[in-house]
Design an enzyme around this catalytic site. Structure first.
Site, PDB file in Angstrom:
ATOM      1  N   LYS A 170       0.843  -1.203   0.000  1.00  0.00           N
ATOM      2  CA  LYS A 170       0.000   0.000   0.000  1.00  0.00           C
ATOM      3  C   LYS A 170       0.877   1.252   0.000  1.00  0.00           C
ATOM      4  O   LYS A 170       0.653   2.175  -0.780  1.00  0.00           O
ATOM      5  CB  LYS A 170      -0.926  -0.008   1.227  1.00  0.00           C
ATOM      6  CG  LYS A 170      -2.082  -0.995   1.081  1.00  0.00           C
ATOM      7  CD  LYS A 170      -2.863  -1.161   2.374  1.00  0.00           C
ATOM      8  CE  LYS A 170      -3.887  -2.277   2.239  1.00  0.00           C
ATOM      9  NZ  LYS A 170      -4.547  -2.629   3.498  1.00  0.00           N
TER      10      LYS A 170
ATOM     11  N   GLN B 131      -4.206  -1.130   9.623  1.00  0.00           N
ATOM     12  CA  GLN B 131      -4.201  -2.483   9.060  1.00  0.00           C
ATOM     13  C   GLN B 131      -4.811  -3.465  10.055  1.00  0.00           C
ATOM     14  O   GLN B 131      -4.413  -3.519  11.213  1.00  0.00           O
ATOM     15  CB  GLN B 131      -2.758  -2.891   8.712  1.00  0.00           C
ATOM     16  CG  GLN B 131      -2.647  -4.223   8.007  1.00  0.00           C
ATOM     17  CD  GLN B 131      -3.315  -4.249   6.638  1.00  0.00           C
ATOM     18  OE1 GLN B 131      -3.176  -3.326   5.850  1.00  0.00           O
ATOM     19  NE2 GLN B 131      -4.069  -5.304   6.359  1.00  0.00           N
TER      20      GLN B 131
ATOM     21  N   ASP C 121     -10.717   3.662   4.489  1.00  0.00           N
ATOM     22  CA  ASP C 121     -11.206   2.283   4.421  1.00  0.00           C
ATOM     23  C   ASP C 121     -12.733   2.238   4.413  1.00  0.00           C
ATOM     24  O   ASP C 121     -13.320   1.191   4.133  1.00  0.00           O
ATOM     25  CB  ASP C 121     -10.690   1.480   5.634  1.00  0.00           C
ATOM     26  CG  ASP C 121      -9.543   0.556   5.269  1.00  0.00           C
ATOM     27  OD1 ASP C 121      -9.390   0.244   4.064  1.00  0.00           O
ATOM     28  OD2 ASP C 121      -8.803   0.141   6.175  1.00  0.00           O
TER      29      ASP C 121
END
Ligand code: NAP
Length: 294
Positions: A54, A98, A121
């Protein structure tokens, strides 16, 4: 019938190129450089790989990547304190924590601590609620990728019979919301669904997000249907090595489907491309600039 392959690698590369161009214009014309903070707690090897990929993709698109690491022993309060700092940092437009987090940390509390405007997200309850209410929202990346892939096959999803297998907050539910917003007729199937095969056979558009290797068989697919396979499952391969398969039996399904995503090379690459898109959109919104229509 042999299905057309929906090439996620090419489609995601195209989107990443457009994001990179938009980031370049933003920097040149407005002096704005979007920034994404990626927070990793602990040393989970799979998470390490995801985080590295990422951050690399963020840097390649011309945005700033801020890597923030905490030890596996970090407390919930320490993580929430770090998120508070990132919320207040003007260089950080997106925050990604994460998952999974270590056991001592309540994931929902952490998600709720992220500024919804920086929640790239799309997991914050405010963004979840806005999506469900049909309001502009930051939307989870994998579901966004699924819908973009489906739209490379169908210029409109309106009126299509769509079946989503899986009802997780990360994939199944937001995919279903997005498809509903596209005016598809949506069924959400799950582990308690009666006669799953028959439900799937109704689908013009089938999204498989159940995390069961190759469970969806060829005779579950309506002839000509579009199949989006979200699954990423590691199974034993030849010579003691492992290989990645989806939730759909690709060989069987591609004989019946009209179009299908491969695994790997389908939904996976779209997830990162949509993360970049969400970071760009979040930065524009925070600076009071119109969102680029990509
Ligand atoms: P999850 O949280 O485990 O949810 C799985 C869903 O599938 C649940 O709703 C479950 O139903 C349902 N399900 C499980 N077994 C079933 C069965 N036999 N029949 C019908 N439904 C069944 O998984 P997830 O996070 O949504 O992920 C799903 C898959 O997508 C996994 O393979 C994951 O690795 C992959 N994934 C890929 C990406 C990507 O970037 N490509 C991103 C995220 C996830 P219940 O609710 O009834 O338990």
């Amino acid at each position: 019938m042999t299905a057309r392959i929906i090439d996620g690698k090419t489609i995601s590369a195209d989107l990443r190129g457009k994001v990179t161009d938009a980031v370049h214009r933003l920097r040149r014309d407005r002096g704005v450089v979007p920034g994404l903070a990626v927070v990793l707690v602990g040393e989970n090897p799979a998470s390490e790989v995801y985080v590295r990929n990422k951050s690399k993709a963020v840097a390649e698109s011309g945005m700033q990547a801020f890597d923030r690491r905490l030890p596996a022993t970090a407390s919930e309060a320490e993580l929430i304190d770090l998120i508070g700092k990132l919320n207040n940092d003007g260089q950080v437009n997106g925050i990604l924590v994460q998952l999974p987090l270590p056991k001592q940390i309540d994931t929902q509390k952490v998600i709720a601590a992220i500024d919804p405007a920086k929640d790239v997200d799309g997991f914050h309850p405010l963004n979840v609620g806005r999506l469900a209410s049909g309001l502009p929202a930051l939307v989870p990346c994998t579901p966004l990728g699924c819908v973009r892939l489906a739209k490379t096959v169908h210029s409109s999803l309106a009126g299509l019979e769509a079946v989503v297998i899986g009802r997780s907050n990360i994939v199944g539910k937001p995919v279903a919301q997005l498809l509903l917003a596209e005016n598809a007729t949506v069924t959400i199937a799950h582990s308690k669904t009666n006669d799953l095969e028959e439900v799937c056979r109704r689908a013009d558009l089938l999204v498989a997000a159940l995390g069961r290797p190759e469970m969806v068989r060829g005779d579950w697919i309506k002839p000509g249907a579009t199949v989006i396979d979200v699954g990423i499952n590691r199974v034993p391969g030849e010579g003691g090595k492992s290989r990645i398969v989806g939730d759909v039996n690709f060989v069987e399904a591609s004989k019946t489907a009209g179009a299908i995503t491969p695994v790997p090379g389908g939904v996976g690459p779209m997830t990162i491309a949509c993360l970049l898109l969400n970071t760009l959109r979040a930065a524009c919104a925070q600076k009071g600039l119109p969102a680029p229509s990509l």
